[in-house]
Design an enzyme around this catalytic site. Structure first.
Site, PDB file in Angstrom:
ATOM      1  CG  ASP A  69      -2.182  -0.853   0.967  1.00 59.95           C
ATOM      2  OD1 ASP A  69      -2.361  -1.332  -0.169  1.00 59.95           O
ATOM      3  OD2 ASP A  69      -2.966  -1.044   1.909  1.00 59.95           O
ATOM      4  N   GLY A  70       2.050   1.195   0.616  1.00 57.09           N
ATOM      5  CA  GLY A  70       2.925   2.350   0.594  1.00 57.09           C
ATOM      6  C   GLY A  70       3.341   2.722  -0.812  1.00 57.09           C
ATOM      7  CD  GLU A 141      -3.649   8.102   6.947  1.00 55.56           C
ATOM      8  OE1 GLU A 141      -2.431   8.277   6.666  1.00 55.56           O
ATOM      9  OE2 GLU A 141      -4.241   7.042   6.723  1.00 55.56           O
ATOM     10  CG  ASP A 170      -1.213   8.290  22.015  1.00 52.33           C
ATOM     11  OD1 ASP A 170      -1.246   9.021  23.028  1.00 52.33           O
ATOM     12  OD2 ASP A 170      -0.949   7.076  22.055  1.00 52.33           O
ATOM     13  CB  THR A 181      -9.103  -0.080   4.382  1.00 55.55           C
ATOM     14  OG1 THR A 181      -8.241   0.605   3.451  1.00 55.55           O
ATOM     15  CG2 THR A 181     -10.521  -0.115   3.837  1.00 55.55           C
ATOM     16  CB  SER A 186      -4.564   0.445  12.859  1.00 55.81           C
ATOM     17  OG  SER A 186      -4.225  -0.336  11.735  1.00 55.81           O
TER      18      SER A 186
END
Length: 288
Positions: A69-70, A141, A170, A181, A186
């Site tokens: 995905d990166g 995001e 955080d 996703t 996460s």
């Protein structure tokens, strides 16, 4: 957004190919790709990740990306505005943006090249720091997090011009449906269909248990600013640091106009991908 396309007018004849170097299996996949392109009469130009943004897009039908995905995020950033769809081959582990497994290339890719594929159009977030000319596009995001040496960050949030809350966490994410996703998932955020033109506000380990993820509509811009006494926060777009949010600044996030188009095998879209990647079972998981 996702629709099956077929017919000779949808054949893919010219492609740019970008494979992540050093990924296990990349060399073998490259050999298979070269063979398939030769047999199908497809003209392929091979570029590195760093050279993708400088590549000529004229006449290109698709960009074939091999990696995780990166790598797909990098390719999406490099080609935003091209109007050329991306086909992702998964050389990583999970790979929500890559719809073809490395072991399936030999059987799936020839069908896609013949025009038997679908396209999913993904909205992109428009991100801007007020008071300056800095602006970015995010497929997944934008995040605001503590600077080095700090453990948490306090962020004031407005939605549609109305004060929502002060988040002490955080970090705080504003995710697109595609990004639902990724990091947002996460952090406990919901899955959102890519058909929805929306954004997800997801706090990362919020100090207050009552502060939960929130889905907001495309017409409701989100504004983030620092709480009084908060010195500075780090702004990341698709995981990459792009700048700092300072006391007097405001970070505005909206659903942008550009879209990123992802190719997937015919009859296999977002829900099939989610079922496969997340290991959902039961009757709904049976292929029909």
């Amino acid at each position: 957004m996702a629709r099956a396309l077929s017919g000779s007018d949808r054949r893919i004849r010219r492609v740019l190919v970008c494979l992540r170097r050093g990924k296990p299996g990349a060399v073998g996949v490259a050999m298979v790709l070269r063979s398939i392109f030769a047999q199908a009469g497809v003209q392929a130009r091979w570029v590195s990740e760093s050279g993708l943004a400088r590549a000529k897009r004229n006449g290109i039908d698709a960009v074939v990306v091999g990696g995780g995905d990166g790598t797909m995020l990098h390719a999406a950033q490099a080609t935003i505005g091209w109007g050329v769809p991306l086909l992702g081959i998964n050389l990583g582990s999970l790979g929500f943006l890559t719809s073809v497994k490395a072991g399936e290339v030999g059987t799936v890719l020839p069908e896609i090249l013949r025009g038997r594929y679908g396209v999913s159009s993904r909205t992109v977030l428009s991100v801007r720091l007020t008071g300056g000319r800095q602006a970015w596009s995010a497929l997944n995001e934008v995040s605001v997090g503590p600077q080095a040496g700090q453990l948490m960050v306090r962020v004031l949030v407005k939605v549609g011009g109305e004060v929502l809350s002060e988040y002490h966490a955080d970090g705080l994410l504003v995710a697109s449906p595609t990004g639902s996703t990724a990091y947002s998932l996460s952090a406990g955020g919901p899955l959102v269909s890519p058909r929805a033109r929306a954004m997800v506000l997801t706090p990362v380990c919020a100090h207050a248990m009552a502060q939960r993820p929130l889905v907001v509509g495309e017409q409701e811009g989100v504004e983030l600013s620092l709480s009084p006494g908060e010195p500075m926060a780090v702004v990341r777009v698709d995981g990459k640091k792009v700048g700092n949010l300072k006391r007097a600044g405001t970070l505005r996030v909206e659903v942008g106009r550009p879209v990123v188009r992802l190719i997937h095998p015919a009859g296999f879209g977002f829900y099939g991908l989610a079922r496969q990647k997340l290991g959902w079972s039961g009757a709904a998981g049976v292929e029909r």
